[in-house]
Design an enzyme around this catalytic site. Structure first.
Site, short mmCIF file in Angstrom:
data_model
loop_
_atom_site.label_atom_id
_atom_site.label_comp_id
_atom_site.label_asym_id
_atom_site.label_seq_id
_atom_site.Cartn_x
_atom_site.Cartn_y
_atom_site.Cartn_z
N GLU A 1 -16.74 19.13 16.14
CA GLU A 1 -15.84 19.52 17.21
C GLU A 1 -16.50 20.56 18.12
O GLU A 1 -16.83 21.65 17.67
CB GLU A 1 -14.56 20.13 16.63
CG GLU A 1 -13.81 19.25 15.63
CD GLU A 1 -12.75 20.05 14.90
OE1 GLU A 1 -11.86 20.63 15.56
OE2 GLU A 1 -12.82 20.11 13.65
N HIS B 1 -11.66 15.34 18.12
CA HIS B 1 -11.67 15.42 16.66
C HIS B 1 -12.14 14.09 16.07
O HIS B 1 -11.39 13.37 15.41
CB HIS B 1 -10.27 15.78 16.15
CG HIS B 1 -10.25 16.33 14.77
ND1 HIS B 1 -10.23 15.53 13.65
CD2 HIS B 1 -10.27 17.60 14.32
CE1 HIS B 1 -10.21 16.29 12.56
NE2 HIS B 1 -10.23 17.56 12.94
#
Length: 390
Positions: A350, A191
């Protein structure tokens, strides 16, 4: 079931594979450096997070192009925007904070939208915890975590290794996770928040000038107003606001289009979308050599990253939730401008699978999301390959 002897063997095998311990240690800020030609990164055990990534721009100046804090201790403060960590054991959102495995309903701890869903593994997800450093060499670092049975409500124990390796101009990620006792959901990712200008562009502190490309992503997961999948798969029609597949375009290109309002949830303008990666039509492929699943570049810094991955979806978030209260690092910014991340000042990218597929059985992705002692090991791999224009 994994016996203690087998687990010891797995740990020893991982240790041998990822390198031996060295005398390398943290710097004064609690960060661990790995590097190769053209690239240098700093990492911390908290969340197995990347905190700094240095790439030279076209002007020859080294830019720190990811968000983070100056000191490792700051990550455990009240502000927790999941900066650079590995959220787990199940990334993204879980509808109604529940799922069913083999007819048994499990409830996990909610932590978003007035406790109507679970985000990134819950209030004590993996990126709220300190990982163990298994090995650290000049060009690689491996973290591990043991997630107990019942933690956050998830069934079964999970053991995971996260390895970051630097090769010339490339940051490599490999994550493996083993469900040792029971069937359980596993979906992981990195992330990381990006600003390829290192917030040093004198014309703008935003990332809307970054050019983005998703060459395989003509579809996306349909979601409701709180970004929970509603079971639909939507077309990213050519020339629409979500069309990043037909040609690269700047993230801010369509920000005046009415269609973009609500695109990232109720009363949200921008992007926070899960785009599907459709490569199957090309037949068998080697993910490392068939072209990147995503690319991001900045004309100002000249820095470009091409992302290669074995995953079949890609989440992009345009940082619409930033409110100007998250500080940038001392390695970033330009003199005379507030040293905080502004709305749309970054991009989160992501690599992962289809989000909340554990609650969408009709998608038939159980083997990509549910793992147990007798199933294959969960794996994720990605290469972030950097180049700089002249």
């Amino acid at each position: 079931m994994w016996t203690p002897a087998i687990l010891s063997l797995l740990a020893a095998t991982a240790f041998a594979q990822y390198g031996s311990n060295s005398t390398l240690g943290p710097d004064a800020d609690g960060k661990y450096e790995i590097k190769a030609d053209g690239i240098r990164g700093l990492f911390i055990p908290y969340g197995a997070s990347i905190s700094n990534l240095f790439i030279k721009g076209k002007d020859g100046v080294e830019r720190d192009i990811v968000l983070g804090f100056d000191n490792a201790t700051a990550y455990e403060g009240e502000v927790h925007p999941h900066l650079g960590g590995v959220p787990g054991r199940y990334a993204n959102r879980i509808k109604n904070s529940s799922f069913v495995i083999d007819g048994v309903k499990y409830n996990v701890l909610p932590n978003e939208n007035n406790n109507n869903d679970t985000l990134h593994g819950g209030p004590n997800g993996w990126d709220y915890r300190n990982f163990t450093i298994v090995s650290h060499t000049t060009d690689s670092i491996t973290f591990s975590i043991v997630d107990p049975d019942g933690e956050q409500g998830f069934p079964g124990e999970v053991i995971s290794y996260v390895t970051y390796t630097m090769t010339p101009n490339t940051w490599k990620i490999k994550i493996v996770a083993m469900a040792t006792t029971k069937k359980t959901p596993i979906m992981l990712t990195s992330h990381t928040y990006w600003n390829l200008d290192g917030f040093a562009n004198p014309e703008t502190p935003l990332a809307l000038n970054h050019t983005f490309h998703l060459p395989y992503s003509g579809q996306r997961v349909g979601v409701d107003g709180i970004l929970i999948p509603d079971g639909t798969i939507l077309p990213n029609e050519k020339y629409s606001v979500n069309d990043f597949w037909s040609a690269p375009k700047k993230i801010g290109t369509n920000f005046t289009a009415p269609e973009l309002e609500g695109n990232c949830g109720t009363n949200c303008t921008g992007y926070d979308n899960c785009y599907l990666v459709n490569r199957a039509q090309n037949g068998p492929y080697d993910w490392r050599n068939t072209g990147p699943v995503a690319s991001l570049s900045s004309d100002w810094s000249g820095i470009k990253v091409d992302i290669y991955s074995d995953q079949e979806a890609f989440q992009m978030y345009s940082c619409g939730g930033q409110k100007g209260d998250l500080p940038i690092k001392s390695t970033q910014g330009v003199q005379g401008r507030p040293a905080f991340v502004q709305q749309y000042g970054c991009v989160v990218m992501e690599v992962q699978d289809w989000i909340d597929a554990i609650n969408q059985p009709e998608w038939q992705r159980e083997k990509k999301h549910i793992f147990g002692p007798n199933s294959p090991t969960y794996t994720l791999e990605a290469d972030y390959v950097f180049s700089t224009s002249k």
